[in-house]
Scaffold this active site. Structure first.
Site, short mmCIF file in Angstrom:
data_model
loop_
_atom_site.label_atom_id
_atom_site.label_comp_id
_atom_site.label_asym_id
_atom_site.label_seq_id
_atom_site.Cartn_x
_atom_site.Cartn_y
_atom_site.Cartn_z
N ASN A 10 0.88 -1.16 0.00
CA ASN A 10 0.00 0.00 0.00
C ASN A 10 0.92 1.22 0.00
OD1 ASN A 10 -1.75 2.08 0.46
ND2 ASN A 10 -2.36 1.42 2.52
N LYS A 12 0.16 4.26 -0.19
CA LYS A 12 -0.43 5.45 0.45
C LYS A 12 -0.17 6.68 -0.43
CE LYS A 12 -0.06 3.09 4.82
NZ LYS A 12 -0.01 3.16 6.27
N HIS A 95 -9.43 1.45 4.70
CA HIS A 95 -8.18 1.59 5.46
C HIS A 95 -8.42 2.52 6.65
CE1 HIS A 95 -4.07 2.55 6.53
NE2 HIS A 95 -3.71 1.46 5.87
N GLU A 97 -6.73 4.83 7.82
CA GLU A 97 -6.42 6.24 7.56
C GLU A 97 -7.61 6.91 6.88
OE1 GLU A 97 -2.74 5.46 5.53
OE2 GLU A 97 -1.85 4.88 7.44
N GLU A 167 -5.41 -4.88 10.30
CA GLU A 167 -4.36 -3.90 10.56
C GLU A 167 -4.64 -3.18 11.89
OE1 GLU A 167 -2.41 -2.73 6.54
OE2 GLU A 167 -3.97 -1.28 7.03
N GLY A 173 2.66 2.13 10.81
CA GLY A 173 3.63 3.21 10.69
C GLY A 173 4.35 3.54 11.99
N SER A 213 3.46 -2.33 10.25
CA SER A 213 4.91 -2.43 10.44
C SER A 213 5.49 -3.78 10.02
CB SER A 213 5.29 -2.11 11.90
OG SER A 213 4.93 -0.78 12.21
P1 13P Z 1 3.13 0.28 7.61
O1 13P Z 1 3.57 -1.02 7.00
O2 13P Z 1 3.87 1.46 7.12
O3 13P Z 1 3.02 0.17 9.09
O4 13P Z 1 1.62 0.51 7.08
C1 13P Z 1 0.71 -0.52 7.17
C2 13P Z 1 -0.50 -0.16 6.40
O5 13P Z 1 -1.24 0.72 6.77
C3 13P Z 1 -0.74 -0.88 5.16
O6 13P Z 1 -2.01 -0.60 4.66
#
Ligand code: 13P
Length: 249
Positions: A10, A12, A95, A97, A167, A173, A213
């Protein structure tokens, strides 16, 4: 039981069009012949580039969001038909976010899942608890609720097309990965929920990924857990060498 491992990136809000083209050229060479399935979900402005650069490779391309309406006065949004016409086969839905910063609700997540399935796009449906919810001991209930609402109206025939990504928000992150056991435990709760709703066969056939992560150092152990069928990877999917190690985990 034969669920193929899926290593999904992803991106982002990262990489410009030019950066994407260069990155995918390198990645395609690096993951050539990998036995796990590979997906990269990229910003809308990189979709055409990604689809072109991955042609004839073992990398699939997905988008990171879409609207659930077919067309109309929805300034700034992208429809399923727009994605399908480009050749996009996967879509990240719900997601954390998007839920947190763009007011995505369980209801809109459900409408998007239904729209994606109607248009033959594979939804990568995200769920996961906050740190507070985990500390309050309601992780299982919370995730079950998210899944039940997101899958409302999805047929037994369609449910196994959905890829679910667990997740935990506190692991995204932050460099704070869930332990293998924590991640597997919630993925098993999700599988159990699918079993309750659709039966054992559907539950066994549905792919459930872990995200939060994931990196080159922990992917192999995570992916080898009984109920984890791969990963949804943020930061580490932006680096060719690291993502390649994850793909080969
Ligand atoms: P990270 O791998 O950067 O922690 O992000 C995970 C994520 O949100 C994947 O959709």
């Amino acid at each position: 039981m034969s669920r193929r491992v899926l290593a999904a990136g992803n991106w982002k809000m990262n990489k410009t069009h030019s950066q994407a083209a260069e990155f995918i050229k390198e990645l395609a060479l690096s993951v050539k012949g990998a036995k796990n399935e590979i997906l990269i979900c990229v910003p809308f402005t990189n979709l055409e580039t990604a689809l072109r650069e991955t042609e004839g490779t073992n990398i699939s391309v997905g988008a990171e969001n879409m609207d659930y309406h077919d067309s109309g006065a929805y300034t700034g949004e992208i429809s399923a038909d727009m994605l399908v016409d480009l050749g996009v086969k996967y879509i990240i839905i719900g997601h954390s976010e998007r839920r947190e910063y763009y007011a995505e609700s369980d209801k809109t997540v459900n409408l998007k899942v239904l729209k994606a399935l109607e248009k033959d796009i594979v939804p990568v449906l995200c769920c996961g608890e906050s740190l507070e919810q985990r500390e309050d001991g309601i992780t299982a209930e919370w995730v079950r609720m998210q899944i039940k609402i997101a899958l409302k109206g999805v047929s037994k025939e369609d449910v196994t097309k959905v890829v679910i990504a667990y997740e935990p928000i506190w692991a995204i992150g932050t460099g704070k990965t869930a332990t293998n056991e924590q991640a597997n435990e919630v993925c098993a709760v999700i599988r159990d929920c699918i079993k309750e709703l659709y039966g054992e066969d559907a539950a066994e056939a549905t792919r459930i990924l872990y995200g939060g992560s994931v990196n080159a150092g922990n992917a192999k152990e995570l992916f080898s857990m009984s109920d984890i069928d791969g990963g949804l990877v943020g930061g580490a999917s932006l680096k060719v060498a690291e993502f390649t190690t994850i793909v080969n985990a």
